[in-house]
Scaffold this active site. Structure first.
Site, PDB file in Angstrom:
ATOM      1  N   HIS B 138       0.833  -1.209   0.000  1.00  0.00           N
ATOM      2  CA  HIS B 138       0.000   0.000   0.000  1.00  0.00           C
ATOM      3  C   HIS B 138       0.867   1.258   0.000  1.00  0.00           C
ATOM      4  CE1 HIS B 138      -3.575   2.447   1.339  1.00  0.00           C
ATOM      5  NE2 HIS B 138      -2.594   3.207   1.813  1.00  0.00           N
ATOM      6  N   GLU B 139       1.818   1.318   0.916  1.00  0.00           N
ATOM      7  CA  GLU B 139       2.628   2.541   1.034  1.00  0.00           C
ATOM      8  C   GLU B 139       3.534   2.738  -0.186  1.00  0.00           C
ATOM      9  OE1 GLU B 139       0.590   3.264   4.404  1.00  0.00           O
ATOM     10  OE2 GLU B 139       1.848   4.594   3.232  1.00  0.00           O
TER      11      GLU B 139
END
Lengths: 231, 424
Positions: B138-139
């Site tokens: 995600h990051e």
């Protein structure tokens, strides 16, 4: 800290517990932190506790030099009425309700604007610290899904006479189980590729499967979890 | 000085304006990353942390034209993406973490990713805690320029979804990242459908196929039904095709007729026969031939090395492509077909004037999924007019080449990974 604590540390206060969002104030902090309450040119500058004196005169200097219309938000002070820029003349509570509705919409909750239990739960879920942004459904990013997904259609054997459809079941490659990657071959004996007689040796000992005979136990194991499967 | 530094830091480290629908954060294709030494987690071993990040970067690489390499040596300013764990006020970041619960990580404009070490991060598929792999993917998506995406199944949703086994990148995220960086293009050494007979649990013998694309030392299984490659691909050639040259092949041919069922791989002046039953090349095949053999011995009249080849069941010939010539080899007669070699343009004429690959074909592929032959060259492909096309439009020339299309618009997500990430 206590000299001796329980074996399982159960009596050690875990100081690092995120503050649970329980009321309007903490909800407002949450909404402003993740971009739902839109500060205008809001500078979030946080300073070490120790040099609070530094804070004050620095903020005063900064305040003098900044252009009209921006506001400096001290992260720990309770937001005063003057601290928030009005959203085009909205009162603070109206801005809060608007922001709450937007958060509820993005979280798939009814946009009531009421800080209800479901909203509280959604706000307390583990989440990423990057402010929220909904991707615009009209952006090209998601259009491709529609265009390319109808590029393919399964091989249709529109020939009704003796089609040989060879069923599909587990497929093995590199000793890795890939059931969902199996395709079955639909080979019809129409003029397209004149295969009519080519499959006799196979047909002799190949049962005819309906062209929809798909192995239903598809197991979604990818190459990532290589499963040593002997034949 | 200190005042201006504070202002500078807060300005330069501004969180990216997420009002856009994402933007291309990097112009180069190979990005360096590092788990910074002062940012190790206290919950997982360092090797586990690095393995999980290596896997997270590889997952983005499998669906985008980007490649990622771990760099533990260059000066930190040369590293594009820096990852680290911290609690509370951490790593010089002006966004403090809030402790266990709620915020578990954030990503910064300039390629810094911070994980809140007060969270209970766990290794993939461990069933409990917060999957470090999912959070990292995600990051990294943010650092690459993706905003939060509110669609079920997307890894870019802001809230963490409890671990489900076998987490993978779904269609939304693939298209979102390709919207920023484009599709995956590149030439292939060969493409083919691998066919074999299998026994069902009921004892019936059925025939199955899987589609493979090969490029240099890697290959992908292509899942036609889902319009993507198999999760976790590419894989090193020797992992799945034991005994063929590890650095890649020129062609694959499957001779399948009333009397024969033989799979061959060609490289340079030699060729190998593949043993489907035992999933490796034959050393000595049932006819007593030892491998590798010379192409000139097995297919007299064909000059090597070849560009590619395919077997056409309609006339029981193998078509070998070399430069601008094509050699039709009659398998039954074991010799070149009459009048060959010929110019490729004469055997496969273009339907639209000027729209022809000319020569040096990368791959000639008969697809069971499409019931058609494709000639691939560079990032383009030409579909060969089939009998059914000619039945509908008699004016089409036999074996004519329909106007070219882009490979990455027909077969999706066939993306390279960095050589250091090929074997995690």
């Amino acid at each position: 800290e206590k000299l001796f604590h329980n074996r399982d540390h159960s009596d050690v206060l875990n100081s690092h517990q995120a503050e649970v969002i329980t009321d309007k104030y903490t909800a407002e902090l949450f909404l402003s932190r993740y971009g739902f309450i839109k500060p205008v040119n809001w500078e979030e500058i946080q300073f070490e506790d120790s040099d609070s004196s530094f804070n004050d005169d620095f903020l005063d200097d900064l305040q003098d030099t900044l252009q009209e219309g921006t506001s400096v938000h001290r992260s720990r002070d309770a937001p005063q009425d003057g601290d928030h820029d009005d959203h085009s003349g909205l009162t603070e509570s109206q801005a809060f309700i608007l922001a709450l509705k937007e958060f509820q919409t993005m979280s798939g909750l009814p946009a009531t604007g009421v800080f209800d239990e479901a909203t509280k739960v959604a706000m307390n879920k583990p989440r990423c610290g990057v402010p929220d942004k909904e991707i615009d459904p009209d952006s090209g990013a998601l259009d491709a899904e529609n265009s390319s997904s109808d590029t393919f259609n399964e091989t249709e054997s529109n020939n009704t006479t003796s089609d040989y459809s060879l069923g599909s079941a587990e497929s093995f490659k590199d000793d890795i189980f890939n059931v969902n990657d199996t395709e079955s071959i639909l080979i019809s004996n129409d003029t397209s590729m004149n295969y009519t007689d080519l499959f006799d040796p196979i047909l002799n000992n190949t049962s005819l499967n309906s062209s929809h005979d798909v192995n239903s136990q598809s197991v979604n194991i990818s190459a990532r979890q290589s499963v040593a499967v002997r034949r | 000085r200190k005042r201006h530094l504070a202002t500078l830091v807060s300005k330069s480290r501004h969180k990216r304006d997420l009002s856009e629908s994402g933007y291309m954060a990097f112009s180069k294709r190979v990005l360096k990353w590092r788990l910074i030494g002062e940012g190790y987690s206290s919950q997982l071993s360092i090797e586990e942390q690095r393995y999980i990040f290596r896997l997270a970067f590889r997952m983005w690489s499998e669906v985008s034209p980007l490649e990622f390499v771990e760099d533990t040596r260059s000066p930190l300013e040369d590293v594009d993406i820096r990852l680290g764990f911290g609690t509370g006020r951490h790593l010089g970041c002006n966004q403090r973490f809030d402790g266990t619960g709620q915020e578990f990580a954030h990503a910064w404009f300039l390629g810094d990713i911070h994980f809140d070490d007060d969270e209970h991060f766990t290794a993939p598929n461990s069933g409990s805690g917060i999957s470090l792999l999912k959070v990292a993917v995600h990051e990294i998506g943010h650092v690459l320029g993706l905003p939060h995406i509110y669609r079920a199944g997307s890894i870019m949703q802001p809230s963490y979804l409890p671990q489900e086994s076998g987490f993978e990148m779904d269609w939304t995220d693939r298209k979102a990242i390709q919207h920023l960086y484009g599709g995956c293009k590149g030439r292939f050494n060969t493409a083919f459908d691998w066919i074999r007979k299998e026994k069902t649990p009921y004892g019936e013998v059925v025939i199955r196929f899987n589609t493979y694309f090969m490029r240099d030392d890697s290959y992908w299984l292509y899942d036609n039904r889902n319009n993507r490659t198999r999760y976790g691909d590419p894989v090193a050639l020797q992992t799945g095709w034991r005994g063929i040259p590890m650095d890649g092949v020129d062609a694959h041919v499957h001779v399948w007729s009333r009397k024969r069922d033989a799979v061959y791989f060609f490289k340079g002046a030699q060729f190998w026969r593949y043993d489907n039953e035992n999933d490796q090349v034959f050393r000595k095949d049932p006819e007593g031939h030892r491998y590798p053999r010379f192409i000139s011995e097995g297919f007299p009249g064909v000059f090597s090395p070849i560009d590619t080849a395919f077997y056409d069941r309609r006339d029981s010939c193998i078509y070998f492509f070399k430069n601008t010539l094509v050699y039709a080899f009659d398998v039954e007669a074991n010799r070149l077909a009459r009048g060959f070699p010929k110019n490729i343009r004469d055997v496969f004429p273009s339907v639209v004037s000027g729209d022809h690959p000319d020569g040096n074909i990368d791959a000639a592929y008969f697809s069971y999924t499409h019931n058609a032959i494709f000639l691939l060259k560079g990032t383009r492909f030409w579909q060969v007019v089939g009998s059914r096309d000619r039945w509908r439009r008699p004016f089409l020339p036999r074996n004519g080449l329909l106007p070219h299309k882009e490979v990455d618009q027909h077969w999706f997500d066939i993306c390279n990974v960095h050589p250091t990430a090929l074997k995690l």
